[in-house]
Design an enzyme around this catalytic site. Structure first.
Site, mmCIF file in Angstrom:
data_model
loop_
_atom_site.group_PDB
_atom_site.id
_atom_site.type_symbol
_atom_site.label_atom_id
_atom_site.label_comp_id
_atom_site.label_asym_id
_atom_site.label_seq_id
_atom_site.Cartn_x
_atom_site.Cartn_y
_atom_site.Cartn_z
ATOM 1 N N ASP A 222 -16.331 -0.396 15.076
ATOM 2 C CA ASP A 222 -15.737 0.939 15.084
ATOM 3 C C ASP A 222 -16.623 1.829 14.220
ATOM 4 O O ASP A 222 -17.183 1.370 13.220
ATOM 5 C CB ASP A 222 -14.315 0.908 14.533
ATOM 6 C CG ASP A 222 -13.324 0.281 15.490
ATOM 7 O OD1 ASP A 222 -13.586 0.271 16.702
ATOM 8 O OD2 ASP A 222 -12.272 -0.191 15.020
ATOM 9 N N ASP B 293 -11.723 3.173 22.261
ATOM 10 C CA ASP B 293 -10.398 3.572 21.777
ATOM 11 C C ASP B 293 -10.028 4.972 22.265
ATOM 12 O O ASP B 293 -8.865 5.242 22.561
ATOM 13 C CB ASP B 293 -10.349 3.535 20.244
ATOM 14 C CG ASP B 293 -10.523 2.139 19.683
ATOM 15 O OD1 ASP B 293 -10.161 1.162 20.363
ATOM 16 O OD2 ASP B 293 -11.028 2.023 18.547
#
Length: 165
Positions: A122, A140
């Protein structure tokens, strides 16, 4: 001329592939920078920076844990959910199939990372001052957009049904 049935399938798989590819390219680029020694901590805007972290949980780092039986069970569950989403894409005949395709494209991107790296990279960090949102990635974003599209569809459908009563 392409049969309309096959055209829809082609559109669905194109959506899934493009989202998966954009996600992979973004992650590979940052991981390559990290491998050659560049610290991944770039400030893009006053509210956005790129900061690489490894997520062993699900979306936005929820339920993070060490790779163990729970991690592998969660990964297996995500794989099963992806198969269910794929089944729904073929079963559903309306616009929801495209929103589910967006969710699936992002989910496959993160699922790939869970299997290959045993964690998901991430890197997008939204913040206002010292208040930081969860760090997330391109996959995401698409998962969230697809879910928002599904929710919006249901609200519109419910509104139209009430209006017709």
């Amino acid at each position: 001329m392409i049969d309309p049935k096959y055209k829809k399938i082609l559109i669905v798989f194109s959506i899934i592939f493009i989202i998966f590819a954009v996600d992979r390219v973004s992650k590979i680029y940052l991981l390559n920078l990290s491998e050659i020694g560049i610290k991944i901590d770039f400030y893009i805007l006053p509210v956005l920076n790129i900061f690489l972290v490894w997520n062993t949980g699900i979306g936005f780092g929820l339920f993070s844990n060490d790779p163990n039986i729970w991690y592998h069970s969660l990964t297996l569950l995500i794989g099963v959910i992806n198969l269910i989403l794929l089944f729904l894409i073929f079963k559903i005949k309306d616009i929801r199939k495209y929103f589910i395709s967006v969710v699936l494209g992002g989910s496959i991107g993160n699922f790939f990372d869970r299997v290959y790296y045993f964690a998901v990279p991430d890197f997008l960090d939204l913040h206002i001052g010292d208040f930081h949102w969860f760090i997330f990635n391109i996959a995401d974003i698409f998962i969230s957009l697809g879910i928002m599209g599904l929710i919006l569809f249901e609200f519109i459908k419910k509104y139209k049904n009430k209006k017709n009563i």
